[in-house]
Write a protein that holds these residues in place. Structure first.
Motif, short mmCIF file in Angstrom:
data_model
loop_
_atom_site.label_atom_id
_atom_site.label_comp_id
_atom_site.label_asym_id
_atom_site.label_seq_id
_atom_site.Cartn_x
_atom_site.Cartn_y
_atom_site.Cartn_z
N ASP A 244 0.78 -1.29 0.06
CA ASP A 244 0.17 -0.04 0.06
C ASP A 244 0.68 1.35 0.03
OD1 ASP A 244 0.48 -0.68 2.68
OD2 ASP A 244 -0.94 0.82 3.36
N HIS A 245 2.09 1.14 0.53
CA HIS A 245 2.84 2.50 0.45
C HIS A 245 3.24 2.78 -1.13
CE1 HIS A 245 4.00 3.08 4.83
NE2 HIS A 245 3.33 1.63 4.85
N PRO A 246 4.03 2.02 -1.79
CA PRO A 246 4.31 2.41 -3.09
C PRO A 246 3.11 2.73 -4.06
CG PRO A 246 4.66 0.12 -2.98
CD PRO A 246 4.47 0.56 -1.63
N ARG A 247 2.04 2.09 -3.74
CA ARG A 247 0.72 2.27 -4.33
C ARG A 247 0.19 3.79 -4.10
NH1 ARG A 247 -1.35 -3.59 -3.77
NH2 ARG A 247 -0.49 -4.74 -5.79
N MET A 248 0.17 4.13 -2.81
CA MET A 248 -0.05 5.52 -2.49
C MET A 248 0.76 6.42 -3.04
SD MET A 248 -0.65 5.05 1.80
CE MET A 248 -0.90 6.98 1.98
N LEU A 249 2.11 6.15 -3.00
CA LEU A 249 2.90 7.11 -3.92
C LEU A 249 2.59 7.58 -5.35
CD1 LEU A 249 6.35 6.09 -2.19
CD2 LEU A 249 5.13 8.04 -1.53
N ALA A 250 2.27 6.07 -5.96
CA ALA A 250 2.08 6.17 -7.39
C ALA A 250 0.75 6.83 -7.53
CB ALA A 250 1.83 4.78 -7.84
N ASP A 251 -0.35 6.76 -6.56
CA ASP A 251 -1.50 7.58 -6.73
C ASP A 251 -1.37 9.05 -6.78
OD1 ASP A 251 -3.07 4.99 -7.18
OD2 ASP A 251 -3.78 5.00 -5.08
N ALA A 252 -0.50 9.30 -5.82
CA ALA A 252 -0.15 10.62 -5.62
C ALA A 252 0.54 11.19 -6.68
CB ALA A 252 0.75 11.02 -4.20
N ALA A 253 1.42 10.48 -7.36
CA ALA A 253 2.15 11.12 -8.67
C ALA A 253 1.35 11.09 -9.69
CB ALA A 253 3.28 10.10 -8.83
N GLY A 254 0.29 10.46 -9.83
CA GLY A 254 -0.65 10.69 -11.12
C GLY A 254 0.39 10.29 -12.32
N ASP A 255 -0.10 11.12 -13.28
CA ASP A 255 0.46 10.57 -14.84
C ASP A 255 1.83 10.87 -15.00
OD1 ASP A 255 -1.90 10.10 -15.65
OD2 ASP A 255 -2.47 12.08 -16.49
N HIS A 256 2.66 11.53 -13.90
CA HIS A 256 3.98 12.01 -14.16
C HIS A 256 4.93 10.98 -13.46
CE1 HIS A 256 4.36 13.87 -10.04
NE2 HIS A 256 5.68 13.59 -10.36
#
Length: 289
Positions: A244-256
């Protein structure tokens, strides 16, 4: 060189872009903006001599190790050796670690250590710089990229900005205690007997005060990194931070942002295979400007 060297800063006399800079490893002490002495090493990288990639010489990676690591640890040197096949590499010991001065703040003021290392890489003649961090270092590269952005006349204008970011095995949020390994790490940081183990067992000197104020978390930092390219790498078998940690980071990053979830991989430098480090090197070389 130990913690007592904090008041002495050695200056390199090597001129940027010189043949000596390109061919000879360097070791020096860098001064952070708050006056901490940071033990730092520059490896010129074998790719510099590859005539098929004439632009590779202007690229450098700055590697930020995990908690209790330092510039001389075998697992850190292995990462440097792998990445140096793609570009020059600067690595350093965070404050409170190894031969650097000061006390570890476990990811807070360490952004100043990274900023000093990035400036040094640019001072050695590298126009393009990619920050690559592992575990605690992974959280530091995220916060550094958010705080030292080149856009809008930010702090990055003094040469401390990064051109791309790779965060490996980083937490998304602070104070996580959901795994046995993180509960042991919290004991190491928060208890007097734990800090003694850190000092004498891991060459890591940890401050006894808590954060005040609490720094921006990695997941809060990530949206501020755009448009700087961002890669998030995490092992599916990470024993410290679940997926859930990397997925939270990826969601926060969005398209970039880009997310790699690595099957069979555990945590940070120890678990990063040669193949993965090569892929990271290729990605970073292709995204940095």
């Amino acid at each position: 060189m130990g913690a007592g060297t904090a008041g002495h800063v050695a200056r390199s006399t090597v001129r940027p872009n010189s043949e000596t800079t390109r061919r000879t490893p360097l070791r020096t002490i860098l001064a952070t903006d708050d006056g901490v002495a940071i033990d730092s090493v520059y490896d010129p990288g074998s790719v510099v001599y590859d005539s098929s990639r004439p632009s590779a010489g202007d690229l450098a990676f700055v590697v930020a190790h995990g908690f209790t690591g330092d510039v001389d640890r075998p697992h850190v040197r292995r990462v440097v050796a792998a990445l140096s096949r793609h570009a020059a590499v600067v690595t350093f010991s965070f404050r409170g670690h190894g031969g650097s001065g000061g006390l570890s703040t476990v990811g807070d003021r360490e952004v100043l250590d990274l900023a000093a290392a990035v400036r040094w890489a640019r001072g050695l003649g590298h126009r393009r710089v990619v920050t690559i961090g592992f575990s605690m270092g992974g959280s530091v590269v995220l916060r550094h990229a958010a705080l030292y952005g080149e856009k809008d006349g930010g702090a990055g204008q003094d040469g401390a900005h990064t051109d791309a970011v790779v965060s490996v095995s980083a937490p998304a949020r602070w104070y996580y205690r959901g795994t046995p390994r993180m509960r042991r790490l919290h004991w190491l940081v928060t208890r007097p007997e734990g800090r003694l183990v850190g000092r004498y067992g891991f060459r890591t000197r940890i401050q006894h005060r808590g954060w005040d104020p609490v720094p921006m978390s990695p997941v809060q930092a990530v949206p501020r990194i755009a448009p700087t390219p961002l890669l998030i790498v995490h092992g599916e078998l990470d024993g410290y931070f679940p997926l859930d940690h990397p997925r939270m980071l990826a969601d926060a990053a969005g398209d970039h942002g880009e997310l790699w979830l690595e099957p069979g991989m555990g945590h940070a430098e120890h678990a990063a295979s040669e193949e993965l480090l090569d892929r990271i090197g290729d990605w970073a070389a292709g995204r940095a400007g």
